[in-house]
Design a protein around this motif. Structure first.
Motif, PDB file in Angstrom:
ATOM      1  N   ASP A   1     -41.445  12.811  21.379  1.00 33.01           N
ATOM      2  CA  ASP A   1     -41.065  13.217  22.594  1.00 33.01           C
ATOM      3  C   ASP A   1     -42.330  12.885  23.545  1.00 33.01           C
ATOM      4  O   ASP A   1     -42.356  12.130  24.577  1.00 33.01           O
ATOM      5  CB  ASP A   1     -40.718  14.588  22.954  1.00 33.01           C
ATOM      6  CG  ASP A   1     -39.421  14.930  22.283  1.00 33.01           C
ATOM      7  OD1 ASP A   1     -38.598  14.433  22.068  1.00 33.01           O
ATOM      8  OD2 ASP A   1     -39.348  16.521  22.332  1.00 33.01           O
ATOM      9  N   SER A   2     -43.571  12.986  23.276  1.00 28.56           N
ATOM     10  CA  SER A   2     -44.873  12.652  23.905  1.00 28.56           C
ATOM     11  C   SER A   2     -44.816  11.251  24.189  1.00 28.56           C
ATOM     12  O   SER A   2     -45.350  10.652  25.173  1.00 28.56           O
ATOM     13  CB  SER A   2     -45.998  13.424  23.309  1.00 28.56           C
ATOM     14  OG  SER A   2     -47.140  13.263  24.048  1.00 28.56           O
ATOM     15  N   LEU A   3     -44.718  10.447  22.826  1.00 25.17           N
ATOM     16  CA  LEU A   3     -44.636   9.033  22.936  1.00 25.17           C
ATOM     17  C   LEU A   3     -43.875   8.475  24.054  1.00 25.17           C
ATOM     18  O   LEU A   3     -43.994   7.519  24.663  1.00 25.17           O
ATOM     19  CB  LEU A   3     -44.690   8.605  21.549  1.00 25.17           C
ATOM     20  CG  LEU A   3     -45.958   8.700  20.669  1.00 25.17           C
ATOM     21  CD1 LEU A   3     -45.467   8.429  19.448  1.00 25.17           C
ATOM     22  CD2 LEU A   3     -47.168   7.777  21.187  1.00 25.17           C
ATOM     23  N   ILE A   4     -42.607   8.898  23.931  1.00 18.71           N
ATOM     24  CA  ILE A   4     -41.535   8.766  24.729  1.00 18.71           C
ATOM     25  C   ILE A   4     -41.605   8.788  26.263  1.00 18.71           C
ATOM     26  O   ILE A   4     -41.621   7.814  27.091  1.00 18.71           O
ATOM     27  CB  ILE A   4     -40.205   9.333  24.555  1.00 18.71           C
ATOM     28  CG1 ILE A   4     -39.505   8.967  23.193  1.00 18.71           C
ATOM     29  CG2 ILE A   4     -39.114   9.111  25.558  1.00 18.71           C
ATOM     30  CD1 ILE A   4     -38.439   9.593  22.783  1.00 18.71           C
TER      31      ILE A   4
ATOM     32  N   ASP B   1     -44.868   9.132  27.547  1.00 21.73           N
ATOM     33  CA  ASP B   1     -45.842   8.247  28.044  1.00 21.73           C
ATOM     34  C   ASP B   1     -45.477   6.889  28.123  1.00 21.73           C
ATOM     35  O   ASP B   1     -45.858   6.039  29.022  1.00 21.73           O
ATOM     36  CB  ASP B   1     -46.937   8.099  26.658  1.00 21.73           C
ATOM     37  CG  ASP B   1     -47.712   9.504  26.615  1.00 21.73           C
ATOM     38  OD1 ASP B   1     -47.777  10.307  27.386  1.00 21.73           O
ATOM     39  OD2 ASP B   1     -48.434   9.559  25.530  1.00 21.73           O
ATOM     40  N   ASN B   2     -44.497   6.370  27.397  1.00 22.39           N
ATOM     41  CA  ASN B   2     -44.249   4.787  27.449  1.00 22.39           C
ATOM     42  C   ASN B   2     -43.155   4.738  28.612  1.00 22.39           C
ATOM     43  O   ASN B   2     -42.972   3.886  29.352  1.00 22.39           O
ATOM     44  CB  ASN B   2     -43.373   4.527  26.185  1.00 22.39           C
ATOM     45  CG  ASN B   2     -44.378   3.860  25.239  1.00 22.39           C
ATOM     46  OD1 ASN B   2     -44.865   2.955  25.132  1.00 22.39           O
ATOM     47  ND2 ASN B   2     -44.656   4.995  24.111  1.00 22.39           N
ATOM     48  N   GLN B   3     -42.299   5.928  28.854  1.00 19.15           N
ATOM     49  CA  GLN B   3     -41.567   5.905  30.087  1.00 19.15           C
ATOM     50  C   GLN B   3     -42.196   5.725  31.414  1.00 19.15           C
ATOM     51  O   GLN B   3     -41.988   5.012  32.385  1.00 19.15           O
ATOM     52  CB  GLN B   3     -40.625   7.072  30.209  1.00 19.15           C
ATOM     53  CG  GLN B   3     -39.264   6.704  29.065  1.00 19.15           C
ATOM     54  CD  GLN B   3     -38.482   8.128  28.997  1.00 19.15           C
ATOM     55  OE1 GLN B   3     -38.805   9.336  29.193  1.00 19.15           O
ATOM     56  NE2 GLN B   3     -37.197   8.033  28.582  1.00 19.15           N
ATOM     57  N   ALA B   4     -43.383   6.575  31.284  1.00 15.91           N
ATOM     58  CA  ALA B   4     -44.400   6.728  32.663  1.00 15.91           C
ATOM     59  C   ALA B   4     -45.052   5.186  32.539  1.00 15.91           C
ATOM     60  O   ALA B   4     -44.995   4.757  34.104  1.00 15.91           O
ATOM     61  CB  ALA B   4     -45.483   7.775  32.163  1.00 15.91           C
TER      62      ALA B   4
END
Length: 124
Positions: free
Chosen positions: A106-109, A111-114
């Motif tokens: 969730d955190s990586l998602i 970060d990548n969406q941002a």
């Protein structure tokens, strides 16, 4: 009921049901011609066995609990509580590990969406 009906009612293949019998997870009676026959209680037993196997519980551990699934005695109940407590702790650890992995994803998602949102703003 015969093996085909048990298979249809539980979603377990006939091959799986025969495997469960080989492993001592299920016991059928036999007709004079050798056909397997199951009782109504076997439907719930197969569903329980499938749930335990899907959770990663070894068939040997399930086989240790089988005597406690239908007619427990005091000794069998003690043994079952010990085995089930051990398996519950193992499952809880696995669940905790999966939850941690999900949180990391969730955190990586996020970060990548941002990052993608910032890139889109920079391109505009």
């Amino acid at each position: 009921m015969r093996i085909g009906e048990l298979s249809a009612r539980t979603g377990a293949s006939r091959r799986s049901l025969r495997y469960y019998e080989e492993q001592g997870l299920l016991v059928s009676s036999r007709s004079p011609s050798g056909q397997r026959h199951y009782e109504e209680e076997h439907v719930q037993r197969v569903r329980l066995v499938r749930a335990f196997l899907a959770a990663g519980m070894p068939s040997g551990t399930i086989a240790e609990m089988v005597p406690c699934m239908s007619r427990p005695s005091e000794d069998r109940a003690r043994q079952a509580v010990e085995i089930m407590g051990r398996e519950r702790a193992r499952l809880s650890g696995a669940i905790d590990g999966l939850a941690a992995a999900r949180d990391a994803l969730d955190s990586l998602i996020q970060d990548n969406q941002a990052y993608l949102a910032r890139s889109a703003d920079d391109d505009a």
